[in-house]
Design an enzyme around this catalytic site. Sequence first.
Site, PDB file in Angstrom:
ATOM      1  N   ASN A  93     -10.360  -0.736  -2.072  1.00  0.00           N
ATOM      2  CA  ASN A  93      -8.919  -0.564  -1.539  1.00  0.00           C
ATOM      3  C   ASN A  93      -8.171  -1.066  -3.103  1.00  0.00           C
ATOM      4  O   ASN A  93      -8.058  -2.110  -3.147  1.00  0.00           O
ATOM      5  CB  ASN A  93      -8.638  -1.530  -0.325  1.00  0.00           C
ATOM      6  CG  ASN A  93      -7.325  -1.292   0.152  1.00  0.00           C
ATOM      7  OD1 ASN A  93      -6.277  -1.018  -0.766  1.00  0.00           O
ATOM      8  ND2 ASN A  93      -7.039  -1.472   1.210  1.00  0.00           N
ATOM      9  N   HIS A  97      -3.840   6.583   1.448  1.00  0.00           N
ATOM     10  CA  HIS A  97      -4.124   5.430   0.960  1.00  0.00           C
ATOM     11  C   HIS A  97      -5.779   5.168   1.440  1.00  0.00           C
ATOM     12  O   HIS A  97      -6.069   5.021   2.665  1.00  0.00           O
ATOM     13  CB  HIS A  97      -3.016   4.359   1.429  1.00  0.00           C
ATOM     14  CG  HIS A  97      -3.562   3.051   1.298  1.00  0.00           C
ATOM     15  ND1 HIS A  97      -3.821   2.411   0.060  1.00  0.00           N
ATOM     16  CD2 HIS A  97      -3.851   1.994   2.015  1.00  0.00           C
ATOM     17  CE1 HIS A  97      -4.481   1.316   0.053  1.00  0.00           C
ATOM     18  NE2 HIS A  97      -4.385   0.986   1.407  1.00  0.00           N
ATOM     19  N   CYS A 146       0.761  -1.193   0.118  1.00  0.00           N
ATOM     20  CA  CYS A 146       0.059  -0.025  -0.050  1.00  0.00           C
ATOM     21  C   CYS A 146       0.806   1.385   0.049  1.00  0.00           C
ATOM     22  O   CYS A 146       0.312   2.280  -0.373  1.00  0.00           O
ATOM     23  CB  CYS A 146      -1.057   0.106   1.046  1.00  0.00           C
ATOM     24  SG  CYS A 146      -1.973  -1.495   1.272  1.00  0.00           S
TER      25      CYS A 146
END
Length: 332
Positions: A289, A259, A113
């Site tokens: 995500n 993020h 991430c």
Amino acid sequence: MRLTRIAGTGHYVPERIVTNHDLAGMMDTSDEWIRERTGIVERRFASADQGSTAMGVEAARAAMAEAGWEPADVQFVIFATVSPDMYFPGDGVLLQKELGLGTTGALDVRNQCTGFLYGLSVADAYVRMGMYDRVLVVGAECQSSGLRLDDEGRDMAVLFGDGGGAACLEVTDGEDGSALIWHQLHSDGRFAEELCIRKPGAINRPWLTAEMIEDRSSAPFMNGREVFRNAVKRFPEVINEVLAEKGFTKDQVDMVIPHQANLRITEAVRKRLELPEEKVFSNIEKYGNTTAASIPIALSELVDSGTVERGHLLCLAAFGSGFTWAASLLRY
Ligand code: ACO
């Protein structure tokens, strides 16, 4: 003085929209459960012939068009992904071929991430030291092909989506104020197995077996509570750190672009930092995500909508598998 500025951003998401209701038809879950715990309403899944490289290529083309770059202008490529098309080589060289970049160098970043921010920091360092004037940084993910869309895989399956984002970075003298300012990068490998895909891997003999598929050790694993606990601590910590490092306060920041891990995490971070809702961006409801792609997709959307304008102070921040966490401060 040599500094680095963002000359253009771009993003791409696949056409296929998969709603929470669609997932509820495949596994024992519900729209209510997913919305309440993650904020996600729908996500995009790539078509059967699309991988992370293809999505990265589309995002890169959009970023290059915005920056006014031709392929010959790209001097180096950095590609961040956890879902590469092949075990090796990485997506960087595949994108390099697709875009017709000759023999331009290509570096793959495997920082989950935080991959896009690690990549941004490397690009910034190369530009500042005079090694390159123009670097293309891409984050793209094809998560859908690795998810188990059934009851056993539901904890992970509801979270992730596919897409790509890119930024064209170029040298500037900094006179108009538009420049990357600083980066803070962290990791703590003690948590490596709290969010991971353990297998296949070259530590195994052989590295890939049919058993790994049957016993599900090749499926993504997450200790959701440990991730939550660490994320809500590390996001604010690293945001405060990057601001303090260069003498800024959080009130000066026009937009925090985190993020897109989970809306509950973003909300908890926003509250800890005591920031108003409009200063912490979220688009997880549309895309889920998208790991290394989430920050460049968000940045590109904000630029396209005119919400982020030249001169704005932006703080990009990420937390993810590793655990790794990072923040970049920049004047857009
Ligand atoms: N649908 C329905 N029920 C589910 C699902 C699902 N998709 N997934 C799990 N459940 C069930 C569990 O099996 C459990 O059932 P049980 O009580 O019968 O055992 C129940 O729901 C509750 O499970 P918990 O794990 O206790 O749920 P919790 O409320 O802790 O929420 C969650 C889980 C959402 C993962 C939470 O821990 C969280 O928000 N963690 C952060 C993780 C995260 O957001 N990661 C993002 C990706 S990583 C990154 O980008 C950094």
